[in-house]
Design a protein around this motif. Structure first.
Motif, PDB file in Angstrom:
ATOM      1  N   PRO A 116      -7.253   7.015  -7.392  1.00 60.47           N
ATOM      2  CA  PRO A 116      -5.947   7.040  -8.063  1.00 60.47           C
ATOM      3  C   PRO A 116      -6.121   7.290  -9.557  1.00 60.47           C
ATOM      4  O   PRO A 116      -7.134   6.923 -10.141  1.00 60.47           O
ATOM      5  N   GLN A 151       0.832  -1.205   0.000  1.00 63.21           N
ATOM      6  CA  GLN A 151       0.000   0.000   0.000  1.00 63.21           C
ATOM      7  C   GLN A 151       0.869   1.258   0.000  1.00 63.21           C
ATOM      8  O   GLN A 151       0.597   2.206  -0.734  1.00 63.21           O
ATOM      9  N   GLU A 179      -5.348  -0.244  -3.315  1.00 60.18           N
ATOM     10  CA  GLU A 179      -5.605   1.160  -3.619  1.00 60.18           C
ATOM     11  C   GLU A 179      -6.463   1.865  -2.572  1.00 60.18           C
ATOM     12  O   GLU A 179      -6.571   3.086  -2.589  1.00 60.18           O
ATOM     13  N   GLN A 206      -4.941   4.813  -0.535  1.00 65.36           N
ATOM     14  CA  GLN A 206      -4.721   5.967  -1.392  1.00 65.36           C
ATOM     15  C   GLN A 206      -6.038   6.678  -1.674  1.00 65.36           C
ATOM     16  O   GLN A 206      -6.107   7.907  -1.629  1.00 65.36           O
ATOM     17  N   ARG A 207      -7.108   5.923  -1.946  1.00 62.10           N
ATOM     18  CA  ARG A 207      -8.418   6.527  -2.177  1.00 62.10           C
ATOM     19  C   ARG A 207      -8.907   7.256  -0.937  1.00 62.10           C
ATOM     20  O   ARG A 207      -9.437   8.364  -1.019  1.00 62.10           O
ATOM     21  N   GLU A 248      -8.014  -3.575  -5.597  1.00 63.13           N
ATOM     22  CA  GLU A 248      -8.901  -2.607  -4.950  1.00 63.13           C
ATOM     23  C   GLU A 248      -8.511  -2.388  -3.486  1.00 63.13           C
ATOM     24  O   GLU A 248      -8.504  -1.266  -2.991  1.00 63.13           O
ATOM     25  N   TRP A 253       2.571   1.801  -3.315  1.00 62.70           N
ATOM     26  CA  TRP A 253       1.598   2.340  -4.265  1.00 62.70           C
ATOM     27  C   TRP A 253       1.474   3.857  -4.094  1.00 62.70           C
ATOM     28  O   TRP A 253       1.473   4.607  -5.064  1.00 62.70           O
TER      29      TRP A 253
END
Length: 100
Positions: free
Chosen positions: A88, A12, A78, A81-82, A75, A15
């Motif tokens: 993203p 994570q 990410e 980050q979301r 998913e 990313w």
């Protein structure tokens, strides 16, 4: 912390750092999880090996030489980050560089 948890958290952060290379806090956190992987789990390498079909594959090798691959749901990878920065960008794959 289990090996799979440490790999997931490292992934994570990897990313996020790929999307935000100037984010010093993210880089520091990435380094923290890299240290856990190296010291606690005795890994000598770990890298994103591929991204496909909604999965992110991570190849990792232990000091004893055993090489393994684990996959994580894209998913889920990410999600942090979301939550922090919004959706993203399509071109952000998180695969630009390897290791920590």
């Amino acid at each position: 912390m289990s090996l799979m948890d440490a790999l997931f958290y490292w992934l994570q952060m990897k990313w996020i750092v790929s999307a935000r290379p100037d984010d010093e806090a993210a880089r520091d956190t990435l380094g923290f999880f890299a240290q856990i992987l190296s010291e606690d789990h005795r890994l000598v390498s770990y890298e994103i090996s591929s991204v496909d079909a909604g999965r992110v594959h991570v190849a990792y090798a232990a000091i004893e030489g055993d090489v393994h691959t684990a996959w994580f749901d894209l998913e889920a990878v990410e999600q942090l980050q979301r939550d922090m920065f919004g959706a993203p960008a399509e071109e952000d794959s998180g695969t630009e560089d390897e290791g920590d």
